[in-house]
Design a protein around this motif. Structure first.
Motif, PDB file in Angstrom:
ATOM      1  N   MET A   1       0.771  -1.261  -0.234  1.00 32.01           N
ATOM      2  CA  MET A   1       0.112   0.082   0.044  1.00 32.01           C
ATOM      3  C   MET A   1       0.997   1.067  -0.171  1.00 32.01           C
ATOM      4  N   THR A   2       0.621   1.997  -0.841  1.00 35.90           N
ATOM      5  CA  THR A   2       1.404   3.332  -1.120  1.00 35.90           C
ATOM      6  C   THR A   2       0.523   4.529  -0.826  1.00 35.90           C
ATOM      7  N   GLN A   3       0.979   5.631  -0.702  1.00 38.09           N
ATOM      8  CA  GLN A   3       0.172   7.013  -0.229  1.00 38.09           C
ATOM      9  C   GLN A   3       0.562   8.022  -1.406  1.00 38.09           C
ATOM     10  N   ILE A   4      -0.494   8.488  -2.223  1.00 35.60           N
ATOM     11  CA  ILE A   4       0.147   9.474  -3.187  1.00 35.60           C
ATOM     12  C   ILE A   4      -0.878  10.767  -3.027  1.00 35.60           C
ATOM     13  N   LEU A   5      -0.395  11.865  -3.623  1.00 34.96           N
ATOM     14  CA  LEU A   5      -1.158  13.142  -3.363  1.00 34.96           C
ATOM     15  C   LEU A   5      -1.549  13.397  -4.840  1.00 34.96           C
ATOM     16  N   ILE A   6      -3.083  13.679  -5.187  1.00 35.90           N
ATOM     17  CA  ILE A   6      -3.685  13.807  -6.260  1.00 35.90           C
ATOM     18  C   ILE A   6      -4.226  15.380  -5.888  1.00 35.90           C
ATOM     19  N   ASP A   7      -4.021  16.264  -6.638  1.00 41.50           N
ATOM     20  CA  ASP A   7      -4.406  17.506  -6.593  1.00 41.50           C
ATOM     21  C   ASP A   7      -4.679  17.927  -4.934  1.00 41.50           C
ATOM     22  N   ASN A   8      -3.440  17.693  -4.184  1.00 43.65           N
ATOM     23  CA  ASN A   8      -3.639  18.173  -2.854  1.00 43.65           C
ATOM     24  C   ASN A   8      -4.516  17.243  -1.849  1.00 43.65           C
ATOM     25  N   ARG A   9      -4.760  16.148  -2.296  1.00 44.67           N
ATOM     26  CA  ARG A   9      -5.688  15.288  -1.573  1.00 44.67           C
ATOM     27  C   ARG A   9      -4.906  13.942  -1.612  1.00 44.67           C
ATOM     28  N   LYS A  10      -5.371  13.313  -0.170  1.00 42.66           N
ATOM     29  CA  LYS A  10      -4.157  12.107  -0.054  1.00 42.66           C
ATOM     30  C   LYS A  10      -4.940  10.850  -0.496  1.00 42.66           C
ATOM     31  N   PHE A  11      -4.546  10.177  -1.447  1.00 43.78           N
ATOM     32  CA  PHE A  11      -4.964   8.641  -1.426  1.00 43.78           C
ATOM     33  C   PHE A  11      -4.051   7.505  -1.359  1.00 43.78           C
ATOM     34  N   ASN A  12      -4.857   6.312  -1.061  1.00 44.34           N
ATOM     35  CA  ASN A  12      -4.167   5.266  -0.937  1.00 44.34           C
ATOM     36  C   ASN A  12      -4.319   4.391  -2.145  1.00 44.34           C
ATOM     37  N   ALA A  13      -3.157   3.710  -2.514  1.00 42.22           N
ATOM     38  CA  ALA A  13      -3.051   3.153  -3.876  1.00 42.22           C
ATOM     39  C   ALA A  13      -2.363   1.911  -3.722  1.00 42.22           C
ATOM     40  N   GLU A  14      -2.975   0.822  -4.543  1.00 40.45           N
ATOM     41  CA  GLU A  14      -2.112  -0.396  -4.451  1.00 40.45           C
ATOM     42  C   GLU A  14      -0.792  -0.336  -5.294  1.00 40.45           C
ATOM     43  N   GLU A  15       0.097  -1.181  -5.123  1.00 38.87           N
ATOM     44  CA  GLU A  15       1.461  -1.196  -6.023  1.00 38.87           C
ATOM     45  C   GLU A  15       1.045  -1.765  -7.109  1.00 38.87           C
ATOM     46  N   GLY A  16       1.691  -1.151  -8.444  1.00 40.38           N
ATOM     47  CA  GLY A  16       1.424  -1.565  -9.717  1.00 40.38           C
ATOM     48  C   GLY A  16       0.219  -0.639 -10.104  1.00 40.38           C
ATOM     49  N   GLU A  17      -0.137  -0.104  -9.539  1.00 38.55           N
ATOM     50  CA  GLU A  17      -1.820   0.689 -10.162  1.00 38.55           C
ATOM     51  C   GLU A  17      -1.029   2.054 -10.780  1.00 38.55           C
ATOM     52  N   THR A  18      -1.968   2.414 -11.835  1.00 37.66           N
ATOM     53  CA  THR A  18      -1.495   3.638 -12.563  1.00 37.66           C
ATOM     54  C   THR A  18      -2.041   4.805 -11.803  1.00 37.66           C
ATOM     55  N   ILE A  19      -1.388   6.073 -12.187  1.00 39.60           N
ATOM     56  CA  ILE A  19      -2.067   7.340 -11.712  1.00 39.60           C
ATOM     57  C   ILE A  19      -3.716   7.412 -11.917  1.00 39.60           C
ATOM     58  N   LEU A  20      -4.059   7.066 -13.402  1.00 42.76           N
ATOM     59  CA  LEU A  20      -5.139   7.157 -13.743  1.00 42.76           C
ATOM     60  C   LEU A  20      -6.291   6.245 -13.004  1.00 42.76           C
ATOM     61  N   GLU A  21      -5.727   4.897 -12.752  1.00 39.85           N
ATOM     62  CA  GLU A  21      -6.635   4.035 -11.994  1.00 39.85           C
ATOM     63  C   GLU A  21      -6.968   4.737 -10.738  1.00 39.85           C
ATOM     64  N   VAL A  22      -5.862   5.146  -9.884  1.00 43.21           N
ATOM     65  CA  VAL A  22      -6.347   5.855  -8.809  1.00 43.21           C
ATOM     66  C   VAL A  22      -7.051   6.906  -9.036  1.00 43.21           C
ATOM     67  N   ALA A  23      -6.957   7.957  -9.783  1.00 44.17           N
ATOM     68  CA  ALA A  23      -7.753   9.204  -9.921  1.00 44.17           C
ATOM     69  C   ALA A  23      -9.292   8.740 -10.279  1.00 44.17           C
ATOM     70  N   ARG A  24      -9.449   7.670 -11.311  1.00 40.66           N
ATOM     71  CA  ARG A  24     -10.781   7.408 -11.655  1.00 40.66           C
ATOM     72  C   ARG A  24     -11.439   6.798 -10.513  1.00 40.66           C
ATOM     73  N   ARG A  25     -10.729   5.873  -9.614  1.00 39.60           N
ATOM     74  CA  ARG A  25     -11.405   5.434  -8.487  1.00 39.60           C
ATOM     75  C   ARG A  25     -12.153   6.495  -7.511  1.00 39.60           C
ATOM     76  N   ASN A  26     -11.281   7.507  -7.292  1.00 38.66           N
ATOM     77  CA  ASN A  26     -11.451   8.763  -6.510  1.00 38.66           C
ATOM     78  C   ASN A  26     -12.209   9.748  -7.123  1.00 38.66           C
ATOM     79  N   GLN A  27     -12.762   9.383  -8.272  1.00 44.98           N
ATOM     80  CA  GLN A  27     -13.813  10.519  -9.008  1.00 44.98           C
ATOM     81  C   GLN A  27     -13.007  11.684  -9.390  1.00 44.98           C
ATOM     82  N   ILE A  28     -11.653  11.613  -9.699  1.00 48.72           N
ATOM     83  CA  ILE A  28     -10.988  12.638 -10.200  1.00 48.72           C
ATOM     84  C   ILE A  28     -10.870  12.628 -11.685  1.00 48.72           C
ATOM     85  N   ASP A  29     -11.534  13.776 -12.463  1.00 48.07           N
ATOM     86  CA  ASP A  29     -11.646  13.477 -13.875  1.00 48.07           C
ATOM     87  C   ASP A  29     -10.303  14.058 -14.557  1.00 48.07           C
ATOM     88  N   ILE A  30      -9.767  13.019 -15.335  1.00 54.53           N
ATOM     89  CA  ILE A  30      -8.553  13.134 -16.310  1.00 54.53           C
ATOM     90  C   ILE A  30      -9.098  12.723 -17.605  1.00 54.53           C
TER      91      ILE A  30
END
Lengths: 250, 134
Positions: free
Chosen positions: A1-30
């Motif tokens: 489990m890793t933690q990343i910041l997208i648009d100043n909000r903290k999200f958990n992500a699984e290893e191997g996931e892409t930025i897009l997958e994490v963003a889409r899961r958290n309703q961030i529009d890309i």
């Protein structure tokens, strides 16, 4: 489990996931054009470009495509920074010049308030080089089409622009194409696609076209279903079985 | 699975309210061609409701090259994950009962997903010919 910041909000992500997958899961529009959940990402459209940095990067940043970049601990992602927006506009600008006829591109451009500054292509091509058709064809195991030529002459076509030999006429490329660029003409007996004509298997009850003979042979060989699965159309199957079920339930 | 979707053909009068309800909720503009349930006359004053059986070893699931058809663990219904569908339409021809209709416009298959556990057709059937039984 890793933690990343997208648009100043903290999200958990699984290893191997892409930025897009994490963003889409958290309703961030890309925005994306070439991304499809079932197909391997290729980063062709560059529309999902985001700006990344890290705490120990000494303030340097870089632009990467979100659909390909795997997350790493402490990654800081900006999806709407000045650089990202400028790049998105350039991509749309070029796409507007390449295929002004395409509604998908026009809608996206309107959404981003983009008008093209380039001279528009007039050959009527709607292809946006997203490779969805190429990848879908490969997913089915046919590999009938691919990108050919370079630069402005680049296009999707069968080898040497000749009859696509490994094509089975399933029509998946035409269905998945977001701009309706791939031409597929169906008549009662035949389907024409990629300069090849395919004969349909017709329903043995009502005579409606079902799937092409080549596609049926492909399905029987690769999908291990009994032969009689591809002889009757859906409506006739239902009509026939309704009588059978009625006799069972009486 | 707490309840089972059940058809009771002897109660069916062939009014097709289920078809209308389904196409209104699941289809576009109430187009009856988008209905996931169909009524077939089987004799004088006899009708049979035909809809997805949610097969245990489903042909549509096994034929799908992208795992776009998946079983919902809560409702036990086989559902289409639209984002994963590439539109090859193999499921339509593979269904032995003819219950998958391929929507050419959207490029995805239409099939009964039990409306997430509370089917609209059951709610609208005026003759209790469709039920969710325990």
């Amino acid at each position: 489990m890793t933690q990343i910041l997208i648009d100043n909000r903290k999200f958990n992500a699984e290893e191997g996931e892409t930025i897009l997958e994490v963003a889409r899961r958290n309703q961030i529009d890309i925005p994306t054009l070439c991304h499809h959940e079932a197909l391997e990402a290729v980063g062709a459209c560059r529309l999902c470009t985001v700006e990344i940095t890290g705490e120990d990067w000494n303030g340097s940043t870089k632009l990467v495509s979100a659909c390909l970049y795997p997350v790493e601990e402490g990654l800081i992602v900006q999806t709407r920074s000045e650089g990202v927006l400028r790049l998105r506009q350039t991509v749309l600008d070029l796409l507007m010049a390449r295929c002004p006829e395409s509604t998908v591109i026009r809608d996206l451009a309107t959404q981003h308030g983009q008008v093209t500054e380039y001279q528009q292509f007039t050959d009527g091509s709607k292809c946006i080089m997203c490779y969805l058709c190429v990848r879908a064809c490969a997913k089915l195991g046919c590999h009938a089409i691919s990108a050919v030529n370079r630069g402005t002459l680049k296009e999707v076509a069968p080898p040497f622009h000749e009859h696509a030999e490994s094509c089975v006429g399933c029509g998946t490329c035409a269905t998945i194409c977001p701009t309706g660029h791939i031409e597929m003409v169906d008549t009662a007996e035949t389907r024409t696609i990629w300069k090849r004509e395919f004969e349909f298997v017709t329903c043995k009850v009502c005579g409606e076209p079902l799937i092409t003979k080549a596609y049926r042979d492909y399905a029987l060989e690769n999908r291990r279903l009994p032969n009689d699965y591809y002889t009757v159309c859906s409506a006739c199957k239902k009509s026939e079985l309704s009588g059978h079920f009625a006799r069972l339930s009486l | 699975m707490e309840k089972t979707y059940t058809v009771i053909p002897k109660n069916c009068t062939g009014c097709r309210t289920c078809e209308l309800a389904c196409s209104m909720v699941k289809g576009v503009d109430g187009n009856l061609g988008h209905s996931r349930i169909n009524i077939y006359p089987t004799g004088p004053d006899r009708f049979m409701q035909m809809t997805c059986m949610q097969c245990i070893d489903a042909a549509c699931v096994s034929v799908c090259p992208t795992d776009a058809l998946m079983r919902n663990k809560e409702t036990d219904a086989v559902e289409v994950v639209e984002e994963r569908c590439i539109g090859c339409a193999l499921c339509e021809t593979a269904c032995p009962f003819g219950h998958i209709h391929f929507d050419e416009l959207k490029g995805i298959p239409l099939k009964c997903d039990l409306c997430g556990g509370e089917p609209t057709c059951v709610r609208f059937c005026p003759h209790r010919a469709l039920e969710m039984r325990r």
